[in-house]
Design a protein around this motif. Structure first.
Motif, PDB file in Angstrom:
ATOM      1  N   ALA A  38       7.105  -4.242  67.499  1.00 30.71           N
ATOM      2  CA  ALA A  38       7.806  -5.557  66.772  1.00 30.71           C
ATOM      3  C   ALA A  38      10.273  -4.694  67.150  1.00 30.71           C
ATOM      4  O   ALA A  38      10.153  -6.075  68.351  1.00 30.71           O
ATOM      5  CB  ALA A  38       8.303  -4.474  66.069  1.00 30.71           C
ATOM      6  N   LEU A  39       9.787  -3.480  67.562  1.00 29.47           N
ATOM      7  CA  LEU A  39      11.034  -3.480  68.312  1.00 29.47           C
ATOM      8  C   LEU A  39      11.370  -3.958  69.554  1.00 29.47           C
ATOM      9  O   LEU A  39      12.268  -4.574  70.242  1.00 29.47           O
ATOM     10  CB  LEU A  39      11.256  -1.649  68.389  1.00 29.47           C
ATOM     11  CG  LEU A  39      12.030  -1.421  66.897  1.00 29.47           C
ATOM     12  CD1 LEU A  39      11.678  -0.038  66.464  1.00 29.47           C
ATOM     13  CD2 LEU A  39      13.142  -2.045  66.587  1.00 29.47           C
ATOM     14  N   GLN A  40      10.651  -3.964  70.621  1.00 30.19           N
ATOM     15  CA  GLN A  40      10.583  -4.692  72.209  1.00 30.19           C
ATOM     16  C   GLN A  40      10.418  -5.717  71.896  1.00 30.19           C
ATOM     17  O   GLN A  40      11.182  -5.869  72.439  1.00 30.19           O
ATOM     18  CB  GLN A  40       8.929  -3.694  72.715  1.00 30.19           C
ATOM     19  CG  GLN A  40       9.472  -3.832  74.129  1.00 30.19           C
ATOM     20  CD  GLN A  40      10.199  -3.582  74.902  1.00 30.19           C
ATOM     21  OE1 GLN A  40      10.396  -2.174  74.697  1.00 30.19           O
ATOM     22  NE2 GLN A  40      10.760  -4.336  76.187  1.00 30.19           N
ATOM     23  N   GLU A  41       9.895  -6.259  71.098  1.00 29.40           N
ATOM     24  CA  GLU A  41       9.734  -8.125  71.481  1.00 29.40           C
ATOM     25  C   GLU A  41      11.505  -8.588  70.091  1.00 29.40           C
ATOM     26  O   GLU A  41      11.502  -9.195  71.410  1.00 29.40           O
ATOM     27  CB  GLU A  41       8.314  -8.386  69.889  1.00 29.40           C
ATOM     28  CG  GLU A  41       6.997  -8.215  71.001  1.00 29.40           C
ATOM     29  CD  GLU A  41       6.288  -8.707  69.401  1.00 29.40           C
ATOM     30  OE1 GLU A  41       6.945  -9.616  68.452  1.00 29.40           O
ATOM     31  OE2 GLU A  41       4.902  -9.156  69.699  1.00 29.40           O
ATOM     32  N   ILE A  46      17.007 -10.555  72.088  1.00 27.12           N
ATOM     33  CA  ILE A  46      18.377 -10.183  72.673  1.00 27.12           C
ATOM     34  C   ILE A  46      18.118 -10.840  74.215  1.00 27.12           C
ATOM     35  O   ILE A  46      19.836 -11.313  74.363  1.00 27.12           O
ATOM     36  CB  ILE A  46      18.697  -8.607  72.162  1.00 27.12           C
ATOM     37  CG1 ILE A  46      17.864  -8.596  70.335  1.00 27.12           C
ATOM     38  CG2 ILE A  46      19.821  -9.017  72.835  1.00 27.12           C
ATOM     39  CD1 ILE A  46      18.475  -7.419  70.192  1.00 27.12           C
ATOM     40  N   ALA A  47      17.421  -9.895  74.394  1.00 24.37           N
ATOM     41  CA  ALA A  47      17.820 -10.148  76.601  1.00 24.37           C
ATOM     42  C   ALA A  47      17.794 -10.800  76.728  1.00 24.37           C
ATOM     43  O   ALA A  47      18.573 -11.920  77.683  1.00 24.37           O
ATOM     44  CB  ALA A  47      17.233  -8.834  76.963  1.00 24.37           C
ATOM     45  N   ARG A  48      16.961 -11.742  76.355  1.00 27.77           N
ATOM     46  CA  ARG A  48      16.585 -13.593  76.836  1.00 27.77           C
ATOM     47  C   ARG A  48      18.071 -14.377  75.859  1.00 27.77           C
ATOM     48  O   ARG A  48      17.987 -15.812  76.332  1.00 27.77           O
ATOM     49  CB  ARG A  48      15.326 -13.974  76.473  1.00 27.77           C
ATOM     50  CG  ARG A  48      14.406 -13.487  77.280  1.00 27.77           C
ATOM     51  CD  ARG A  48      12.949 -13.881  76.725  1.00 27.77           C
ATOM     52  NE  ARG A  48      12.423 -13.873  75.125  1.00 27.77           N
ATOM     53  CZ  ARG A  48      11.211 -13.021  75.682  1.00 27.77           C
ATOM     54  NH1 ARG A  48      11.099 -12.354  75.894  1.00 27.77           N
ATOM     55  NH2 ARG A  48      11.135 -13.313  74.197  1.00 27.77           N
TER      56      ARG A  48
END
Length: 74
Positions: A38-41, A46-48
């Motif tokens: 969930a944190l990676q997603e 955020i990066a996108r």
């Protein structure tokens, strides 16, 4: 003035007793992989640039809209 017909329950009555630190640690251990995913997603979103900043008025407006929509479903 509106009067309550029933007493307002305390959080503990609704949610049960507060978890101990050991209980919280055990829950994190059981769910560690899902939390990492969930944190990676979230970081990727955020990066996108797929997140929007909300201010208090936005949050209140969304809550009111959801409340109005829920009244129509009943």
């Amino acid at each position: 003035m509106n009067k309550l017909t029933q007493p307002v329950p305390h959080d503990e009555e609704l949610l049960g007793p507060e978890l101990s630190d050991a209980d919280v640690d055990a829950w994190i251990d059981r769910n560690r992989d899902a939390l990492k995913v969930a944190l990676q997603e979230a970081r990727e979103q955020i990066a996108r640039g797929e997140v929007s900043e909300l201010d208090m008025e936005d949050i209140i407006a969304r809550g009111r809209a959801r409340f109005e929509a829920s009244k129509k479903r009943v």
